[in-house]
Write an enzyme that holds these catalytic residues in place. Structure first.
Site, PDB file in Angstrom:
ATOM      1  N   GLY A  86      42.355  43.880  46.421  1.00 12.09           N
ATOM      2  CA  GLY A  86      41.921  43.845  47.812  1.00 12.09           C
ATOM      3  C   GLY A  86      41.586  45.228  48.341  1.00 12.09           C
ATOM      4  N   THR A  87      41.298  46.159  47.438  1.00  8.25           N
ATOM      5  CA  THR A  87      40.995  47.541  47.829  1.00  8.25           C
ATOM      6  C   THR A  87      39.754  47.609  48.719  1.00  8.25           C
ATOM      7  OG1 THR A  87      41.637  47.982  45.536  1.00  8.25           O
ATOM      8  CG2 THR A  87      40.902  49.865  46.844  1.00  8.25           C
ATOM      9  N   HIS A 148      43.893  54.735  42.368  1.00  6.72           N
ATOM     10  CA  HIS A 148      44.562  53.648  41.636  1.00  6.72           C
ATOM     11  C   HIS A 148      45.783  54.180  40.879  1.00  6.72           C
ATOM     12  CE1 HIS A 148      41.697  50.581  42.559  1.00  6.72           C
ATOM     13  NE2 HIS A 148      40.745  50.975  41.760  1.00  6.72           N
ATOM     14  N   ARG A 170      48.689  42.506  45.111  1.00 13.55           N
ATOM     15  CA  ARG A 170      48.379  41.081  45.127  1.00 13.55           C
ATOM     16  C   ARG A 170      49.159  40.408  44.004  1.00 13.55           C
ATOM     17  NH1 ARG A 170      42.095  39.366  43.951  1.00 13.55           N
ATOM     18  NH2 ARG A 170      42.227  37.279  44.828  1.00 13.55           N
ATOM     19  N   ARG A 301      33.942  38.197  44.821  1.00 11.89           N
ATOM     20  CA  ARG A 301      33.831  37.045  43.920  1.00 11.89           C
ATOM     21  C   ARG A 301      34.205  35.809  44.714  1.00 11.89           C
ATOM     22  NH1 ARG A 301      36.840  34.218  40.087  1.00 11.89           N
ATOM     23  NH2 ARG A 301      38.706  35.178  40.964  1.00 11.89           N
ATOM     24  N   LYS A 302      35.536  35.490  44.792  1.00 16.37           N
ATOM     25  CA  LYS A 302      35.958  34.289  45.516  1.00 16.37           C
ATOM     26  C   LYS A 302      36.794  34.617  46.750  1.00 16.37           C
ATOM     27  CE  LYS A 302      36.204  30.120  42.799  1.00 16.37           C
ATOM     28  NZ  LYS A 302      37.156  29.225  42.106  1.00 16.37           N
TER      29      LYS A 302
END
Ligand code: A3P
Length: 345
Positions: A86-87, A148, A170, A301-302
């Protein structure tokens, strides 16, 4: 091999007491250190292990350079995350919250700029390939950066200053599925899901092990609440307004009563929502989001909690859950796996 591991563990950032400002010296120091690091060459790109974190080749030089050169300012804000947690969403939210007086939602640069280009990674953008950047002092205040890296492998100056760190993560099942799809599209290699899954479980994956990435920031957030804010993707999905207020307060940009009454929190949340960002021209194109980068649309993406059920078989789920329970045992950390059922690990 033992010697290599010993060297990498003892190569702590605090051992670099003098800042390196000369590019030639920097390159030499990076080369010397890299030569001592464990390498994993099994996957699509080589990974180097530094202080417990597996860096892809495109980030290791930059991480070392930042450790040797970066000077954090107390007003700096860092967004940290494992990849695919969720970056992109958090970059949009942090940028919009911090700059809301400069850029109201209807004139926000997000409308024409990919969120990845509004907050850049320290280890593979600002210090890409170990190059010393020239323009860091000219960035607007507060300076916004992303990383990261694990907490333990962050550049020394970040952990030893009063700058703030927001961490987003996540549940491990959705993170894995998202990472698998992203690696397939970004590294242009038809990766076998089983092979990627094994590497993920083993921890030898970009910025892994996943669990160590999370635990470092979790513990830091418990010890230093004013320095590290720990957030979860599933919580944002469940109550974005509550989470945005928490975020804004932590960042030192709390929403005023007037702003709340005017509906500004909701307005920014709509601007940064998956549906809105995904459909903007700048984000839906197949063109790279920056020169040499992956397609802009690969970051969308989704955007759902629980999509892993569509991709992982029951034994993969069981195994990942088991590893997660073992790794997080006693930490107090739990994740939601499906917003419908509100299941906890
Ligand atoms: P999925 O692959 O599950 O869809 P990162 O930004 O760290 O690379 O994470 C990417 C994941 O976040 C992808 O998850 C992506 O679809 C999702 N995502 C991107 N923008 C989002 C947004 N504004 N809101 C919610 N999820 C978002």
């Amino acid at each position: 091999m033992e010697e290599i591991l010993k060297n990498s563990k003892t190569s702590s950032s605090s051992s670099f007491s003098v800042l390196v400002n000369d590019q030639e010296k920097m390159n030499k120091k990076i080369d010397e250190l890299i030569a001592t690091l464990p390498v994993d060459s099994e996957g699509s790109v080589p990974l180097y292990q530094l202080k417990g974190c597996w860096y892809p080749f495109f980030a290791i030089r930059g991480n070392i350079a930042a450790d040797l050169h970066f000077q954090a300012q107390d007003s700096d804000i860092f967004l940290a995350s494992p990849p695919k947690s969720g970056t992109t969403w958090m970059k949009a939210l942090i940028f919009s919250i911090v700059n809301r007086n400069r850029h109201p939602p209807n004139e926000n640069p997000l409308l024409t700029t990919h969120p990845q280009n509004l907050i850049q990674y320290i280890e593979f953008r600002h210090y890409l390939n170990g190059n010393i950047p020239e323009n860091l002092d000219q960035l607007p205040k507060p300076r916004l950066f992303a990383t990261h890296s694990h907490y333990a492998s962050l550049p020394h100056s970040i952990t030893h200053s009063s700058c703030r760190i927001v961490y987003i993560c996540r549940n491990p099942l959705d993170t894995f599925v998202s990472l698998y799809h992203f690696l397939r599209s970004s590294e242009k290699i038809q990766q076998d899901m089983d092979a990627t899954y094994e590497k993920y479980c083993r921890g030898t994956i970009h910025f892994g092990p996943f669990w160590d990435n999370i635990l470092g920031y979790w513990r830091a957030s418990l010890e230093k609440q004013e320095k590290v804010l720990f957030m979860k993707y599933e919580d944002l999905k469940e109550d974005i307004v509550f989470e945005m207020k928490r975020l804004a307060k932590f960042l030192g940009f709390p929403f005023s009563v007037e702003e709340e009454n005017e509906g500004l929190v909701e307005e920014i949340s709509r601007l940064c929502s998956f549906e809105n960002l995904k459909n903007l021209e700048v984000n839906r194109t197949h063109k790279p989001y920056r020169e040499g980068g992956v397609s802009a649309n690969a970051f969308y993406r989704k955007g759902e909690v629980g999509d892993f059920v569509n991709h992982l078989n029951p034994s993969m789920v069981e195994n990942l859950m088991k590893i997660t329970q073992e790794k997080f045992a006693g930490s107090g950390l739990v994740f939601k796996y499906s917003l419908d059922k509100l299941q906890n690990s």
